[in-house]
Design an enzyme around this catalytic site. Structure first.
Site, PDB file in Angstrom:
ATOM      1  N   ASN A  38     -77.229  16.247 -41.516  1.00 46.93           N
ATOM      2  CA  ASN A  38     -77.259  17.618 -40.994  1.00 46.93           C
ATOM      3  C   ASN A  38     -77.796  17.606 -39.569  1.00 46.93           C
ATOM      4  O   ASN A  38     -78.141  16.553 -39.036  1.00 46.93           O
ATOM      5  CB  ASN A  38     -78.096  18.517 -41.913  1.00 46.93           C
ATOM      6  CG  ASN A  38     -79.507  18.006 -42.046  1.00 46.93           C
ATOM      7  OD1 ASN A  38     -80.239  17.901 -41.069  1.00 46.93           O
ATOM      8  ND2 ASN A  38     -79.890  17.649 -43.268  1.00 46.93           N
ATOM      9  N   ASP A  93     -79.369  18.314 -49.995  1.00 43.47           N
ATOM     10  CA  ASP A  93     -79.448  18.833 -51.366  1.00 43.47           C
ATOM     11  C   ASP A  93     -78.563  18.027 -52.310  1.00 43.47           C
ATOM     12  O   ASP A  93     -78.776  18.026 -53.517  1.00 43.47           O
ATOM     13  CB  ASP A  93     -79.014  20.303 -51.398  1.00 43.47           C
ATOM     14  CG  ASP A  93     -80.060  21.203 -50.764  1.00 43.47           C
ATOM     15  OD1 ASP A  93     -81.251  20.836 -50.826  1.00 43.47           O
ATOM     16  OD2 ASP A  93     -79.691  22.244 -50.205  1.00 43.47           O
ATOM     17  N   LYS A 149     -65.726  -0.251 -46.568  1.00 46.40           N
ATOM     18  CA  LYS A 149     -65.168   0.938 -45.916  1.00 46.40           C
ATOM     19  C   LYS A 149     -64.009   1.477 -46.773  1.00 46.40           C
ATOM     20  O   LYS A 149     -63.183   0.709 -47.262  1.00 46.40           O
ATOM     21  CB  LYS A 149     -64.664   0.542 -44.522  1.00 46.40           C
ATOM     22  CG  LYS A 149     -64.191   1.712 -43.727  1.00 46.40           C
ATOM     23  CD  LYS A 149     -63.853   1.311 -42.296  1.00 46.40           C
ATOM     24  CE  LYS A 149     -63.234   2.520 -41.615  1.00 46.40           C
ATOM     25  NZ  LYS A 149     -62.012   2.244 -40.944  1.00 46.40           N
ATOM     26  N   ASP A 166     -85.709  17.474 -55.811  1.00 44.54           N
ATOM     27  CA  ASP A 166     -86.401  18.330 -54.841  1.00 44.54           C
ATOM     28  C   ASP A 166     -87.833  17.813 -54.629  1.00 44.54           C
ATOM     29  O   ASP A 166     -88.689  17.905 -55.516  1.00 44.54           O
ATOM     30  CB  ASP A 166     -86.413  19.783 -55.322  1.00 44.54           C
ATOM     31  CG  ASP A 166     -86.772  20.713 -54.184  1.00 44.54           C
ATOM     32  OD1 ASP A 166     -87.889  20.597 -53.652  1.00 44.54           O
ATOM     33  OD2 ASP A 166     -85.918  21.530 -53.809  1.00 44.54           O
ATOM     34  N   ILE A 167     -88.050  17.267 -53.453  1.00 44.88           N
ATOM     35  CA  ILE A 167     -89.340  16.637 -53.136  1.00 44.88           C
ATOM     36  C   ILE A 167     -90.472  17.667 -53.194  1.00 44.88           C
ATOM     37  O   ILE A 167     -91.522  17.450 -53.803  1.00 44.88           O
ATOM     38  CB  ILE A 167     -89.290  15.997 -51.724  1.00 44.88           C
ATOM     39  CG1 ILE A 167     -88.128  15.001 -51.641  1.00 44.88           C
ATOM     40  CG2 ILE A 167     -90.610  15.335 -51.378  1.00 44.88           C
ATOM     41  CD1 ILE A 167     -87.845  14.488 -50.239  1.00 44.88           C
ATOM     42  N   PHE A 212     -90.415  24.780 -46.085  1.00 43.33           N
ATOM     43  CA  PHE A 212     -89.644  25.458 -45.045  1.00 43.33           C
ATOM     44  C   PHE A 212     -88.395  26.054 -45.687  1.00 43.33           C
ATOM     45  O   PHE A 212     -87.920  25.549 -46.708  1.00 43.33           O
ATOM     46  CB  PHE A 212     -89.237  24.469 -43.947  1.00 43.33           C
ATOM     47  CG  PHE A 212     -90.266  24.373 -42.863  1.00 43.33           C
ATOM     48  CD1 PHE A 212     -91.457  23.706 -43.088  1.00 43.33           C
ATOM     49  CD2 PHE A 212     -90.055  24.979 -41.628  1.00 43.33           C
ATOM     50  CE1 PHE A 212     -92.426  23.643 -42.102  1.00 43.33           C
ATOM     51  CE2 PHE A 212     -91.018  24.923 -40.636  1.00 43.33           C
ATOM     52  CZ  PHE A 212     -92.206  24.254 -40.873  1.00 43.33           C
TER      53      PHE A 212
HETATM   54  N1  CTP Z   1     -86.524  20.157 -49.881  1.00 48.92           N
HETATM   55  C1  CTP Z   1     -87.026  19.057 -50.542  1.00 48.92           C
HETATM   56  N2  CTP Z   1     -86.201  18.258 -51.251  1.00 48.92           N
HETATM   57  C2  CTP Z   1     -84.899  18.528 -51.354  1.00 48.92           C
HETATM   58  C3  CTP Z   1     -84.366  19.660 -50.687  1.00 48.92           C
HETATM   59  C4  CTP Z   1     -85.214  20.461 -49.954  1.00 48.92           C
HETATM   60  O1  CTP Z   1     -88.211  18.801 -50.467  1.00 48.92           O
HETATM   61  N3  CTP Z   1     -84.126  17.724 -52.040  1.00 48.92           N
HETATM   62  C5  CTP Z   1     -87.442  21.004 -49.137  1.00 48.92           C
HETATM   63  C6  CTP Z   1     -87.347  20.924 -47.621  1.00 48.92           C
HETATM   64  O2  CTP Z   1     -88.154  19.912 -47.058  1.00 48.92           O
HETATM   65  C7  CTP Z   1     -87.844  22.304 -47.203  1.00 48.92           C
HETATM   66  C8  CTP Z   1     -87.330  23.174 -48.313  1.00 48.92           C
HETATM   67  O3  CTP Z   1     -87.177  22.356 -49.444  1.00 48.92           O
HETATM   68  O4  CTP Z   1     -89.239  22.387 -47.149  1.00 48.92           O
HETATM   69  C9  CTP Z   1     -86.025  23.707 -47.868  1.00 48.92           C
HETATM   70  O5  CTP Z   1     -85.400  24.312 -48.832  1.00 48.92           O
HETATM   71  P1  CTP Z   1     -83.909  24.817 -48.474  1.00 48.92           P
HETATM   72  O6  CTP Z   1     -83.027  23.662 -48.120  1.00 48.92           O
HETATM   73  O7  CTP Z   1     -83.973  25.978 -47.568  1.00 48.92           O
HETATM   74  O8  CTP Z   1     -83.579  25.423 -49.714  1.00 48.92           O
HETATM   75  P2  CTP Z   1     -83.139  24.885 -51.043  1.00 48.92           P
HETATM   76  O9  CTP Z   1     -84.343  24.864 -51.898  1.00 48.92           O
HETATM   77  O10 CTP Z   1     -82.423  23.597 -50.900  1.00 48.92           O
HETATM   78  O11 CTP Z   1     -82.225  26.079 -51.433  1.00 48.92           O
HETATM   79  P3  CTP Z   1     -80.901  26.644 -50.718  1.00 48.92           P
HETATM   80  O12 CTP Z   1     -80.157  25.460 -50.184  1.00 48.92           O
HETATM   81  O13 CTP Z   1     -80.267  27.328 -51.837  1.00 48.92           O
HETATM   82  O14 CTP Z   1     -81.341  27.589 -49.642  1.00 48.92           O
END
Ligand code: CTP
Length: 402
Positions: free
Chosen positions: A210, A279, A289, A306-307, A323
């Site tokens: 990203n 995600d 490849k 999700d960390i 965040f």
């Molecule tokens: N985060 C995390 N581990 C993941 C995905 C996200 O720790 N696998 C944490 C990011 O470091 C950040 C927050 O979750 O602090 C961001 O969440 P965000 O990407 O906005 O939302 P999601 O929980 O993934 O939900 P959505 O994509 O539906 O907005």
């Protein structure tokens, strides 16, 4: 020359004999690589001609609050926004009193009120005026509002008296303005920050990622260090140099970031999840490849762990800050994430807007916690990080006390 810690210095000059010393201050600041803009009160202009400051700063001098031309060029709000630091040198007893009472009847006092960056004052006045109880009360009041005072010194005064009230020397003012702050709000607190994007490999030569630059996470790590914390930074692939004095772990994938963060989170007091973690990741990485074949192809993705959620679930979890990047319904989604992920605080920002967000130098944040909310206005990410660290430190210390 290294970029100074504060590049844009807004110097406001009030009417006092010490105004001539401010010319030297401009020279010293420029020598350190600062850009200086000068604002003068009417009485300051009685002491020194604005041309002196125009020549030394290389910028036009601002004098009027309601000057039509000046408003077009750079209004007082823009001028306040531009500044990384405001210094009022010399500060007269009159301007000091006006600032302490929130009056804004000229350009200098209006800028003081409009400034969101740190403000320094270098008072200069007769010793009796300095010692007057009302002046001292004004100083205490301004200190409580976060104004930093430099000097005054003691000695012979221009009025022939001896005592306290001489403006600090330009070299001392310059040094104080440009010295990196050593705050103590997080003294010895262990702070873990994640930053940057992750890469999720499709094959050894292709990955999904990203636009995160990591700037906000790095700025937070730096601000936490300056606040006295012991900082560990788990960083995805970024193009930034790591601040000196912290423990850095470089990772690539969400799964590596998960392991690096969770191992360290058990010993952390605060975790700030500023990384833009993917995600989803491809279900498996092809070793070779992938050759193009059909007109269409499918990529099967699996959700990553999700960390943030798992850190907040730990026994003795650190104070956990997440965040959220949102394109719509920011508050609703941020509050939902705060609750669902059981966070102590969430910092949400708009993405897909003209200013701020991914890969930008600036950002603005809406910060939420249980029963609380703060809006941090659009500013440079380093300043924003300082403000957020202060907010985190306040909530962290309150939670620990209760
Ligand atoms: N985060 C995390 N581990 C993941 C995905 C996200 O720790 N696998 C944490 C990011 O470091 C950040 C927050 O979750 O602090 C961001 O969440 P965000 O990407 O906005 O939302 P999601 O929980 O993934 O939900 P959505 O994509 O539906 O907005």
């Amino acid at each position: 020359m290294d970029t100074p810690f504060r590049k844009h210095v807004l110097l406001a000059i009030c009417g006092g004999i010490a105004a001539y010393k401010s010319a030297e201050l401009v020279r010293l600041l420029r020598k350190q690589g600062c850009e200086v803009r000068v604002v003068m009160t009417r009485s300051a202009r009685e002491f020194v001609n604005p041309l002196t400051f125009q020549a030394l700063s290389g910028n036009p001098v601002h004098t009027e609050l309601l000057d039509v031309d000046e408003e077009n060029a750079m209004g007082h709000i823009n001028l306040a926004r531009w500044a990384d630091v405001v210094v009022i040198a010399p500060t007269t007893a009159n301007t000091l009193a006006k600032c302490a009472h929130g009056l804004a009847d000229d350009l200098v006092t209006t800028l003081f009120l409009a400034a969101t960056c740190p403000v320094y004052m270098a008072p200069a006045m007769n010793q009796a005026m300095w010692n007057k109880a009302i002046t001292q009360e004004n100083i205490r009041k301004l200190e409580n509002y976060g104004v930093n005072f430099i000097g005054p010194g003691s000695g012979d005064q221009a009025c022939g008296e001896i005592g306290k009230g001489r403006m600090a020397e330009p070299a001392e003012i310059c040094q104080r303005l440009l010295a990196e702050p050593r705050m103590t709000v997080l003294q010895s607190v262990k702070v873990l920050v994640s930053a940057g994007p992750t890469r999720e490999y499709i094959a050894s030569v292709r990955y999904i990622t990203n636009r995160s630059s990591g700037k906000m996470g790095y700025a937070l790590a730096r601000a936490a260090l300056q606040a006295g914390a012991q900082v560990s930074l788990v960083s995805g692939p970024v193009n930034l140099s790591s601040p000196a004095g912290l423990d850095i772990v470089n990772v690539e994938t969400a799964s590596q970031m998960y392991d690096a963060v969770l191992t360290r989170a058990v010993n952390a007091d605060i975790y700030i999840g500023a990384a833009a973690v993917a995600d989803y990741r491809p279900i498996a990485m092809e070793k070779d490849k992938i050759k193009k074949q059909a007109d269409q192809t499918n990529l099967v993705l699996h959700k990553t762990k999700d960390i943030l959620t798992d850190v907040a679930r730990l026994n003795n979890a650190p104070f956990t800050v997440g965040f959220a990047a949102e394109t719509n319904d920011l508050e609703v989604y941020a509050q939902e994430k705060l609750r669902k992920k059981n966070l102590d605080m969430i910092a949400a920002n708009w993405v897909g807007q003209e200013q701020g967000g991914f890969d930008s130098e600036q950002n603005a944040l809406e910060v939420f916690w249980d029963q609380g909310h703060a809006s941090l206005a659009m500013t440079d990410k380093n300043q924003l990080a300082e403000q957020l660290i202060n907010l985190i430190a306040t909530r962290f210390n309150e939670k620990n006390r209760s």
